[in-house]
Design a protein around this motif. Structure first.
Motif, PDB file in Angstrom:
ATOM      1  N   PHE A  58       3.324 -21.137  -5.939  1.00  0.00           N
ATOM      2  CA  PHE A  58       2.800 -19.821  -5.607  1.00  0.00           C
ATOM      3  C   PHE A  58       3.906 -18.864  -5.170  1.00  0.00           C
ATOM      4  N   PHE A  59       4.984 -19.385  -4.624  1.00  0.00           N
ATOM      5  CA  PHE A  59       6.146 -18.534  -4.323  1.00  0.00           C
ATOM      6  C   PHE A  59       6.743 -17.975  -5.611  1.00  0.00           C
ATOM      7  N   VAL A  60       6.891 -18.843  -6.606  1.00  0.00           N
ATOM      8  CA  VAL A  60       7.415 -18.390  -7.907  1.00  0.00           C
ATOM      9  C   VAL A  60       6.458 -17.387  -8.541  1.00  0.00           C
ATOM     10  N   LEU A  61       5.155 -17.675  -8.490  1.00  0.00           N
ATOM     11  CA  LEU A  61       4.162 -16.780  -9.085  1.00  0.00           C
ATOM     12  C   LEU A  61       4.162 -15.428  -8.387  1.00  0.00           C
ATOM     13  N   PHE A  62       4.232 -15.434  -7.073  1.00  0.00           N
ATOM     14  CA  PHE A  62       4.289 -14.175  -6.329  1.00  0.00           C
ATOM     15  C   PHE A  62       5.526 -13.373  -6.723  1.00  0.00           C
ATOM     16  N   SER A  63       6.676 -14.029  -6.806  1.00  0.00           N
ATOM     17  CA  SER A  63       7.921 -13.344  -7.143  1.00  0.00           C
ATOM     18  C   SER A  63       7.853 -12.717  -8.526  1.00  0.00           C
ATOM     19  N   VAL A  64       7.309 -13.475  -9.485  1.00  0.00           N
ATOM     20  CA  VAL A  64       7.217 -12.974 -10.865  1.00  0.00           C
ATOM     21  C   VAL A  64       6.265 -11.785 -10.946  1.00  0.00           C
ATOM     22  N   LEU A  65       5.076 -11.915 -10.365  1.00  0.00           N
ATOM     23  CA  LEU A  65       4.087 -10.837 -10.430  1.00  0.00           C
ATOM     24  C   LEU A  65       4.540  -9.618  -9.631  1.00  0.00           C
ATOM     25  N   TYR A  66       5.264  -9.845  -8.549  1.00  0.00           N
ATOM     26  CA  TYR A  66       5.778  -8.717  -7.762  1.00  0.00           C
ATOM     27  C   TYR A  66       6.778  -7.907  -8.577  1.00  0.00           C
ATOM     28  N   MET A  67       7.673  -8.595  -9.271  1.00  0.00           N
ATOM     29  CA  MET A  67       8.653  -7.892 -10.112  1.00  0.00           C
ATOM     30  C   MET A  67       7.967  -7.190 -11.275  1.00  0.00           C
ATOM     31  N   LEU A  68       6.976  -7.846 -11.882  1.00  0.00           N
ATOM     32  CA  LEU A  68       6.248  -7.206 -12.969  1.00  0.00           C
ATOM     33  C   LEU A  68       5.512  -5.962 -12.485  1.00  0.00           C
ATOM     34  N   ALA A  69       4.973  -6.021 -11.274  1.00  0.00           N
ATOM     35  CA  ALA A  69       4.245  -4.877 -10.726  1.00  0.00           C
ATOM     36  C   ALA A  69       5.150  -3.668 -10.552  1.00  0.00           C
ATOM     37  N   MET A  70       6.447  -3.915 -10.385  1.00  0.00           N
ATOM     38  CA  MET A  70       7.389  -2.819 -10.205  1.00  0.00           C
ATOM     39  C   MET A  70       7.824  -2.191 -11.534  1.00  0.00           C
ATOM     40  N   PHE A  71       7.722  -2.950 -12.630  1.00  0.00           N
ATOM     41  CA  PHE A  71       8.321  -2.475 -13.874  1.00  0.00           C
ATOM     42  C   PHE A  71       7.353  -2.339 -15.048  1.00  0.00           C
ATOM     43  N   VAL A  72       6.255  -3.098 -15.054  1.00  0.00           N
ATOM     44  CA  VAL A  72       5.327  -3.043 -16.185  1.00  0.00           C
ATOM     45  C   VAL A  72       4.397  -1.850 -16.015  1.00  0.00           C
ATOM     46  N   SER A  73       4.204  -1.084 -17.076  1.00  0.00           N
ATOM     47  CA  SER A  73       3.427   0.147 -16.972  1.00  0.00           C
ATOM     48  C   SER A  73       1.923  -0.071 -17.161  1.00  0.00           C
ATOM     49  N   SER A  86       0.840  -1.201   0.000  1.00  0.00           N
ATOM     50  CA  SER A  86       0.000   0.000   0.000  1.00  0.00           C
ATOM     51  C   SER A  86       0.870   1.244   0.000  1.00  0.00           C
ATOM     52  N   HIS A  87       1.910   1.251   0.795  1.00  0.00           N
ATOM     53  CA  HIS A  87       2.821   2.398   0.833  1.00  0.00           C
ATOM     54  C   HIS A  87       3.559   2.552  -0.497  1.00  0.00           C
ATOM     55  N   ARG A  88       3.935   1.415  -1.089  1.00  0.00           N
ATOM     56  CA  ARG A  88       4.671   1.471  -2.358  1.00  0.00           C
ATOM     57  C   ARG A  88       3.785   1.982  -3.496  1.00  0.00           C
ATOM     58  N   PHE A  89       2.493   1.615  -3.479  1.00  0.00           N
ATOM     59  CA  PHE A  89       1.585   2.016  -4.551  1.00  0.00           C
ATOM     60  C   PHE A  89       0.828   3.306  -4.242  1.00  0.00           C
ATOM     61  N   GLY A  90       1.137   3.929  -3.135  1.00  0.00           N
ATOM     62  CA  GLY A  90       0.500   5.195  -2.803  1.00  0.00           C
ATOM     63  C   GLY A  90      -0.939   5.063  -2.341  1.00  0.00           C
ATOM     64  N   ILE A  91      -1.241   3.985  -1.587  1.00  0.00           N
ATOM     65  CA  ILE A  91      -2.588   3.738  -1.087  1.00  0.00           C
ATOM     66  C   ILE A  91      -2.615   3.970   0.417  1.00  0.00           C
ATOM     67  N   ASN A  92      -3.683   4.562   0.902  1.00  0.00           N
ATOM     68  CA  ASN A  92      -3.877   4.693   2.330  1.00  0.00           C
ATOM     69  C   ASN A  92      -4.339   3.342   2.877  1.00  0.00           C
ATOM     70  N   ASP A  93      -3.488   2.676   3.639  1.00  0.00           N
ATOM     71  CA  ASP A  93      -3.813   1.308   4.070  1.00  0.00           C
ATOM     72  C   ASP A  93      -4.988   1.231   5.035  1.00  0.00           C
ATOM     73  N   THR A  94      -5.428   2.362   5.568  1.00  0.00           N
ATOM     74  CA  THR A  94      -6.614   2.336   6.434  1.00  0.00           C
ATOM     75  C   THR A  94      -7.862   1.932   5.653  1.00  0.00           C
ATOM     76  N   PHE A  95      -7.827   2.080   4.322  1.00  0.00           N
ATOM     77  CA  PHE A  95      -8.940   1.631   3.491  1.00  0.00           C
ATOM     78  C   PHE A  95      -9.196   0.140   3.707  1.00  0.00           C
ATOM     79  N   PHE A  96      -8.115  -0.632   3.850  1.00  0.00           N
ATOM     80  CA  PHE A  96      -8.240  -2.066   4.085  1.00  0.00           C
ATOM     81  C   PHE A  96      -8.534  -2.371   5.552  1.00  0.00           C
TER      82      PHE A  96
END
Length: 261
Positions: A178-193, A35-45
């Protein structure tokens, strides 16, 4: 293997509750971090934690009971639905109802949904790594008899696994995948526009994982007996269709995708 740890003659630790607590805090920790990385107020959750918990617990249990209706139709007391001794839930329906509550909340507050979806999906994948490790030790998820050289034998007297021969370590495989999937999607979330590409690709991959590895599941639910696929695989097909349709929309109408600047 070890659904119960006996520390003393009078003190028992149930791996279900221990793992559920750990997964819950891992989910919240990753949710806050992303939430902090994506600019979200975590109190929403955090302001809606109770609604998320109730929807996940109740409906994931409901649809697990439906999938195992051959066993649960003889339930005499409705209290058994909540105070169960099998500690089983339907993971797909836990995800479905969580995201339904999330979607309603986002729409009501007129927010940009992609940030909240990405944060939630990645947090769930992160917590699921430990969740499946628990399912391995507790025996809630186990494979069938195979001959790949990686099988495990459940010998604990409290284990619910009915097999007396080594079986496919399905829960551990899920945890690794799921560890591999999380790692891949996490990296993509940082770089894919184009954010929605990550979400729809994730749906396709999660559906594909269930479609492939549920063939090694040692349990036979109501749908597996009546059809050739089980309850998880039915909804895995739905996830794949939704993901493919979403990618198709992005390809045909690029404006449907949100671009991160």
């Amino acid at each position: 293997m070890y659904p119960i740890f006996e520390l003393f003659s009078w003190f028992y630790i149930y791996t279900f509750w221990l793992s559920l607590t750990i997964c819950f805090f891992l989910f919240l920790w990753m949710l806050r971090r992303l939430s902090h990385r994506f600019g979200i107020n975590d109190t929403f959750f955090f302001n809606r934690i109770l609604w998320y918990f109730v929807s996940i617990f109740f409906f994931s249990r409901v649809f697990y009971v439906i999938s195992r209706w051959g066993d649960f139709k003889y339930m005499k007391d409705p209290v058994e639905f909540f105070f169960m001794n099998d500690y089983n839930f339907s993971l797909i329906w836990a995800l479905f109802w969580f995201f339904l509550v999330l979607y309603i909340s986002v729409i009501v507050h007129n927010l940009r949904s992609w940030k909240y979806v990405d944060v939630s999906v990645l947090s769930f994948l992160f917590a699921s790594i430990v969740w499946y490790i628990w399912a391995f030790f507790g025996g809630q998820i186990y494979g069938k008899e195979t001959n790949y050289g990686i099988e495990v034998l459940y010998t604990n007297p409290f284990s619910p696994v009915p097999y007396e021969v080594p079986v496919f370590p399905l829960a551990i495989i899920y945890s690794l995948v799921f560890f591999v999937l999380f790692s891949v999607l996490y990296m993509l979330a940082m770089f894919v526009s184009v954010r929605w590409i990550i979400w729809y690709t994730g749906l396709i991959l999660i559906g594909a994982i269930f479609m492939i590895f549920e063939n090694f599941n040692g349990k036979y639910d109501f749908f597996k007996i009546e059809l050739w696929i089980n309850f998880n695989q039915i909804w895995a097909i739905a996830l794949i269709i939704i993901g493919i349709y979403g990618l198709y929309r992005i390809y045909k109408t690029p404006k449907s995708a949100e671009i991160i600047h």
